[in-house]
Design an enzyme around this catalytic site. Structure first.
Site: not given
Ligand code: GLY
Length: 354
Positions: A106, A128, A170, A211, A221, A225, A229, A232, A236, A251
């Site tokens: 956990r 993330k 990025e 960031k 998010e 946040r 993206n 993305h 994606h 990516h």
């Molecule tokens: N890579 C996008 C984020 O961490 O929100």
């Protein structure tokens, strides 16, 4: 952040978690370059370390199968709840090892030692973690904040050029989101950043600060946040359609194409000046990145319907409505909830045919 941090990892981890043991997760590319230095540093600091767990390099390792193998290897190493998982590698290793750390017992403490530009400026920061499903990218995951992130800018010297370029997409993203001055700084200093001059360290520092500020405002998010993206949603979808095959598309390349598409769509919607979209694409191209689907994947690669189907799984979507990150200009991105699917389909028709 800064040069030489790999050699400091041992005492920093010992200070963070006195008496803890650890296990390193890395990949076949990074293992040959940096595992030895990290093991030596841990050894000198008296941190017990299990044999490294080495996964195949590339996005396909973010799979259910590989995740299970990493979990079982960490359990075999008999890590206890106050021991550490160390993710030594790029975004794939960070996401995979991070998700394993989030799940095992956990939740085990996680140390991120990102070795790619992409991981240093984005994926190692903010908590993330995820693996991919055949149904979409990063769809199975958890928020699990690292206890420590060590971004050693010296290790970027061993990064293949293509991976460095991919990470650059990025990096530039932060300027495009809300800091036009940083984008213009990147335009002026791109050569230095690529050559490893002091500008590289400065670029990583500014990107991580940007960031961290966003994540501090909106860790889970629910709002801002999502701006991170930018590029993305389209990116994606392309990665999924390319079968997560890094030989075809990595990516950061998908993000570069996605950013250019997000700006072109913004122009089409009357939101953004065409010259801003062209300036963004020109900068990405100057960095050696693709800005159209065909430039990387060839003509006829995807249909609008296949793209929309992949985009329907995007985590930003809410109550079935498509969410995109669009721009009113460079440094003026915003979250567009309930995007006009008909307009997106028409736009994709043009982009897929180009
Ligand atoms: N890579 C996008 C984020 O961490 O929100």
């Amino acid at each position: 952040m800064g040069p030489g941090l790999l050699f400091d990892a041992g005492w920093r981890i010992a200070a963070l978690a006195p008496g803890a043991a650890c296990a390193i997760v890395t990949d076949t590319n990074v293992a040959g370059h940096h595992v030895q230095a990290l093991q030596t540093s841990l050894h000198l600091a008296g941190v017990r370390c299990a044999p490294p767990i080495v996964v195949p390099a590339g996005e396909t390792s973010k799979s259910y199968t590989c995740f299970a193998e990493v979990c079982d290897a960490l359990l075999t190493a008999k890590l206890e709840r106050r021991d550490c998982v160390i993710a030594l590698g790029g975004g794939v290793v960070g996401d995979l090892a991070g998700f394993a750390a989030a799940c095992l017992k956990r939740g085990l403490p996680l140390v991120q030692i990102p070795t790619s530009l992409l991981a240093q400026v984005d994926s190692s920061v903010g908590g993330k973690t995820a693996i991919n499903s055949p149904l979409g990218k990063n769809l199975v995951g958890a928020f699990h904040q690292p206890s420590l992130v060590l971004a050693d800018t010296d290790v970027l010297d061993t990064l293949p050029e293509r991976e460095f370029r991919a990470g650059y997409a990025e990096l530039v993203k932060y300027g495009l989101i809300d800091d036009r001055g940083f984008f213009e700084w990147c335009e002026r200093h791109r050569a230095g950043i690529f050559q490893g001059a002091p500008e590289r360290v400065e670029a990583v520092r500014r990107a991580v600060a940007a960031k961290a500020a966003v994540v501090a405002r909106d860790e889970y998010e629910t709002g801002d946040r999502a701006l991170l993206n930018l590029g993305h949603t389209f990116g994606h979808a392309l990665e999924r359609l390319a079968g997560y095959d890094g030989a075809r598309l990595v990516h950061g390349e998908a993000v570069a194409i996605g950013i250019a598409m997000a700006f072109r769509f913004s122009v089409r919607q009357g939101l953004c000046a065409g010259q801003d979209a062209e300036r963004v694409a020109a900068h990405l191209r100057a960095a050696g990145l693709p800005t159209t689907i065909a430039a990387r994947l060839g003509p006829g690669f995807a249909s609008p319907e296949a793209m929309l189907d992949a985009m329907a799984q995007d985590k930003k979507n809410d109550r079935g409505r498509l969410t995109l990150i669009l721009a009113r200009g460079i440094g003026e991105s915003f979250v567009a909830r309930d995007a006009d699917v008909g307009a997106v389909r028409d736009f994709l028709g043009l982009e897929c045919a180009a």
